[in-house]
Design an enzyme around this catalytic site. Structure first.
Site, short mmCIF file in Angstrom:
data_model
loop_
_atom_site.label_atom_id
_atom_site.label_comp_id
_atom_site.label_asym_id
_atom_site.label_seq_id
_atom_site.Cartn_x
_atom_site.Cartn_y
_atom_site.Cartn_z
N ARG A 121 -4.79 6.28 14.32
CA ARG A 121 -3.65 6.92 13.99
C ARG A 121 -2.88 6.89 15.01
NH1 ARG A 121 -6.28 11.50 10.20
NH2 ARG A 121 -5.57 11.05 8.50
N LYS B 261 -6.47 15.41 11.81
CA LYS B 261 -5.82 16.34 11.29
C LYS B 261 -6.16 16.91 10.98
CE LYS B 261 -1.25 13.37 9.33
NZ LYS B 261 -1.18 12.60 8.04
N HIS C 161 1.33 2.44 12.46
CA HIS C 161 0.81 2.52 11.10
C HIS C 161 0.66 1.61 10.80
CE1 HIS C 161 2.16 6.63 11.37
NE2 HIS C 161 3.33 6.28 12.06
N ARG D 252 -2.99 0.56 11.13
CA ARG D 252 -4.02 1.25 10.02
C ARG D 252 -4.06 0.36 9.60
NH1 ARG D 252 -6.19 6.35 9.86
NH2 ARG D 252 -5.14 7.66 8.13
N HIS E 86 -9.17 10.48 5.86
CA HIS E 86 -8.24 11.28 4.51
C HIS E 86 -9.46 12.71 4.03
CE1 HIS E 86 -6.29 7.42 3.86
NE2 HIS E 86 -5.34 7.95 5.36
N TYR F 45 -4.90 1.52 -1.48
CA TYR F 45 -5.32 0.40 -0.73
C TYR F 45 -6.32 -0.92 -1.31
CZ TYR F 45 -3.99 2.39 4.01
OH TYR F 45 -3.72 3.29 4.88
#
Length: 295
Positions: free
Chosen positions: A146, A170, A235, A238, A261, A270
């Site tokens: 990210r 995150k 983004h 990625r 994730h 994806y």
């Protein structure tokens, strides 16, 4: 309705600079965020209980409208957390109407090759700015980081004897991310050129490179490469990393780990890129297909 709060203004400025959001898009975000503040008070400090009341307030709206408003608030709360303006994330209290999820933008293999060819050509000059750009590009596309993860990497995240980066993603979750040979070579060229006293891998003006500046640098590189700068962002690179790995046969669970994730449902978006390969597989390997060829 009064003027928007300072955090909303800062968020809109980030959208304009980092994502190149158009005036109409910014106006829509402003309406959604200011409307939410009118209902629950200043969003930067609104408790989760207050945020949960928005679902009832939006009950008469179409699901697509509720989804748009919730998305705007989730992005805003994420921005507040990234900037240290909130310690908690109240976004789980927002409604989640069932809507069709948009597919991510992707780049073709040819576009990626064109972008890298230009970055390598410019880095051949040996100028620190161009060598840094090549290292940034290699880590975005080669490791799927990210933007925030990339620009805030400390030098200590780069190991001396293992092909992995230690990345804090995150929620403060740490993960190990492989470094490709190409990225390792780009980093080896960049490390001797960076400010030795800085703790950051990509220092800038006493701190580290910002997400907004990274976005701008990618746009400049795309323009130099003759590509549409509107298609290029951290983004998008990625997404290209994830898309092209799946095309190459990567396992979805492995990809989930690489991308950081928490929920594999996020990674599953994806799988659309593999549709053509799956259709070809069914046509070639299904027993009925074998029988048809025999006939």
């Amino acid at each position: 309705m009064g003027a928007a709060s300072a955090p909303i203004e800062d968020f809109l400025a980030m959208l304009a600079a980092e994502r190149g959001a158009a005036a109409n898009t910014l106006a829509a975000y402003r309406r959604d965020l200011e409307g939410a503040e009118k209902l629950v008070g200043e969003l930067a400090s609104a408790p989760r209980a207050k945020v949960s009341q928005l679902g009832s307030a939006w009950a008469s709206l179409a699901p697509s409208t509720v989804a748009r408003k919730s998305s705007a608030l989730r992005q805003f709360f994420g921005f507040l957390i990234d900037e240290g303006l909130r310690d908690d994330d109240p976004s789980p209290a927002l409604p989640r109407p069932a809507t069709r999820r948009l597919l991510p933008k992707i780049l073709s293999h040819d576009e990626i090759e064109t972008l890298f060819a230009r970055a390598e050509l410019e880095a051949a000059s040996g100028r620190p700015r161009t060598v840094r750009m090549l290292a940034l590009l290699e880590l975005l596309y080669g490791s799927g980081l990210r933007a925030t993860e990339l620009v805030s990497l400390p030098v200590s995240a780069v190991p001396r004897d293992a092909p992995f980066l230690t990345v804090t993603g995150k929620g403060g979750q740490a993960r190990m991310v492989p470094i490709s040979r190409r990225a390792g070579e780009a980093l080896a060229r960049w490390l001797p050129l960076r400010e030795a006293v800085s703790p950051w891998l990509f220092p800038s003006r006493g701190k580290h490179l910002t997400r907004i500046r990274l976005f701008q640098l990618l746009k400049e590189l795309a323009t130099h490469a003759g590509l549409n700068p509107g298609k290029i962002s951290p983004h998008v690179l990625r997404h290209a990393f994830a898309t092209h790995l799946l095309e190459g046969g990567a396992d979805l669970r492995v990809l989930q780990t690489l991308l950081g994730h928490a929920d594999i449902a996020t990674t599953q978006i994806y799988t659309h890129v593999d549709a053509a390969r799956l259709v070809a597989l069914v046509n070639e390997r299904h027993p009925l297909a074998e029988k048809r060829r025999g006939d």
